[in-house]
Design an enzyme around this catalytic site. Structure first.
Site, PDB file in Angstrom:
ATOM      1  N   GLU A  97      -9.834  -2.211   4.911  1.00  0.00           N
ATOM      2  CA  GLU A  97     -10.399  -1.765   6.142  1.00  0.00           C
ATOM      3  C   GLU A  97     -11.812  -2.846   6.541  1.00  0.00           C
ATOM      4  OE1 GLU A  97      -8.892  -0.084   8.258  1.00  0.00           O
ATOM      5  OE2 GLU A  97      -7.950   1.680   7.560  1.00  0.00           O
ATOM      6  N   HIS A 138      -7.587  -5.094   9.603  1.00  0.00           N
ATOM      7  CA  HIS A 138      -7.040  -4.693   8.268  1.00  0.00           C
ATOM      8  C   HIS A 138      -5.735  -5.407   7.821  1.00  0.00           C
ATOM      9  CE1 HIS A 138      -4.938  -0.639   9.603  1.00  0.00           C
ATOM     10  NE2 HIS A 138      -4.143  -1.763   9.311  1.00  0.00           N
ATOM     11  N   ASP A 140       0.870  -1.200   0.013  1.00  0.00           N
ATOM     12  CA  ASP A 140      -0.044   0.110  -0.109  1.00  0.00           C
ATOM     13  C   ASP A 140       0.885   1.397   0.053  1.00  0.00           C
ATOM     14  OD1 ASP A 140       0.976  -0.582   2.532  1.00  0.00           O
ATOM     15  OD2 ASP A 140      -1.165  -0.935   3.349  1.00  0.00           O
ATOM     16  N   ASN A 174      -7.965  -3.443  13.977  1.00  0.00           N
ATOM     17  CA  ASN A 174      -9.259  -3.750  13.560  1.00  0.00           C
ATOM     18  C   ASN A 174      -9.364  -4.771  12.478  1.00  0.00           C
ATOM     19  OD1 ASN A 174      -8.358  -2.349  11.337  1.00  0.00           O
ATOM     20  ND2 ASN A 174      -9.577  -0.936  11.208  1.00  0.00           N
TER      21      ASN A 174
HETATM   22  C1  F6R Z   1       1.244  -1.566   6.016  1.00  0.00           C
HETATM   23  C2  F6R Z   1       0.072  -2.351   6.029  1.00  0.00           C
HETATM   24  C3  F6R Z   1      -0.702  -2.534   7.246  1.00  0.00           C
HETATM   25  C4  F6R Z   1       0.274  -2.788   8.560  1.00  0.00           C
HETATM   26  C5  F6R Z   1      -0.907  -2.687   9.984  1.00  0.00           C
HETATM   27  C6  F6R Z   1       0.151  -2.973  11.237  1.00  0.00           C
HETATM   28  O1  F6R Z   1       1.946  -1.839   4.918  1.00  0.00           O
HETATM   29  O2  F6R Z   1      -0.179  -2.932   5.103  1.00  0.00           O
HETATM   30  O3  F6R Z   1      -1.784  -3.313   7.078  1.00  0.00           O
HETATM   31  O4  F6R Z   1       0.763  -3.887   8.617  1.00  0.00           O
HETATM   32  O5  F6R Z   1      -1.498  -1.489   9.847  1.00  0.00           O
HETATM   33  O6  F6R Z   1       0.841  -1.734  11.228  1.00  0.00           O
HETATM   34  P1  F6R Z   1       1.988  -2.028  12.544  1.00  0.00           P
HETATM   35  O7  F6R Z   1       2.942  -2.655  12.160  1.00  0.00           O
HETATM   36  O8  F6R Z   1       2.740  -0.485  12.548  1.00  0.00           O
HETATM   37  O9  F6R Z   1       1.196  -2.311  13.651  1.00  0.00           O
END
Ligand code: F6R
Length: 243
Positions: A143, A138, A67, A136
């Site tokens: 989301e 994701h 992303d 959540n």
């Molecule tokens: C980032 C991504 C997100 C993160 C998720 C967890 O490229 O795709 O899905 O993996 O938000 O983020 P952290 O590791 O910061 O808790």
């Protein structure tokens, strides 16, 4: 789903790095799917160490990140392009033209999504996808409520995700409201998936992933239907599951 439960964040990162190095050594032209966020930071450092110690070469690897924020230029230090350059690409021998992230700074977002999906297909699909997980549920920026049939697309970031990511910005107002993300369908087409999860804060999240029914309300739940997923969790994240 296979589980590797380890003592702590360092061991989680080592275990993931070992899997990635082994895969790239077995198949030097592996197509990797990569993630950003706090979770893989140490994993990337370990990959750099392995490269510097001549234990692996990324010369023939192709990578696709999950992303990127919309409206932020790749040179902006908050962009995921910047993150990947700083944390990995500037330190290994992966040629820049083989390292891909969605293009978030464009007036043609729809085309950018279609092109990204096409590039993944042209590369032969993703062999090994790294995932983190949001509180959540994701994955990527898919989301809760995102259709499982979505390919790469533009998303409105959930308020909770913007709040969680505000720590990387000066204020929450600066956190973009939109992002481009690989869709759940794109992620599910990866041949192998490794999900990293660390810390007590994510214990409920892992509990839900393991115990709740598969539902678009908790996007990561779809991983229960993938034939080759390994979850690497530290003890704190795994404290609510029986594995
Ligand atoms: C980032 C991504 C997100 C993160 C998720 C967890 O490229 O795709 O899905 O993996 O938000 O983020 P952290 O590791 O910061 O808790």
């Amino acid at each position: 789903m296979d589980f590797i439960i380890v003592d702590n964040y360092e061991e989680m990162s080592k275990s993931a790095a070992a899997i990635f190095v082994e895969n790239v050594n077995k198949k030097p032209d592996t197509v990797l799917g990569l993630a950003t966020g706090s979770t893989p930071e140490r994993f990337y450092e370990l990959l750099i160490n392995e490269y510097k110690e001549n234990n692996v070469s990324f010369e023939n690897v192709t990578s696709f990140n999950l992303d990127e924020y919309v409206g932020i230029s790749p040179k902006n230090s908050q962009s995921y392009h910047y993150y990947m350059n700083e944390k990995l690409f500037n330190h290994i021998n992966l040629p820049s033209e083989q390292a891909h992230l969605p293009e978030g700074k464009t007036d043609h977002l729809q085309e950018a999504c279609e092109e990204y999906e096409q590039k993944i297909n042209t590369a032969g699909g993703i062999d090994l996808q790294l995932l983190g997980i949001g509180l959540n549920g994701h994955i990527g920026f898919n989301e809760p409520g995102t259709s499982f049939d979505q390919e790469t697309h533009v998303v409105d970031l959930a308020p909770s995700t913007r709040e969680a990511n505000a720590r990387f910005f000066d204020s929450i107002d600066e956190v973009p409201t939109k992002a481009i993300t690989m869709g759940i369908k794109t992620i599910m087409q990866s041949k192998q998936i490794v999900l990293l999860i660390s810390g007590e804060k994510k214990a409920d999240c892992l509990y839900q992933l393991v115990n709740d029914p598969v539902s678009e309300d908790f996007p990561a739940s779809i991983l229960n239907q993938h034939p080759n997923v390994t979850i690497i969790a530290d003890k704190a994240a795994a404290s609510k599951i029986n594995k």
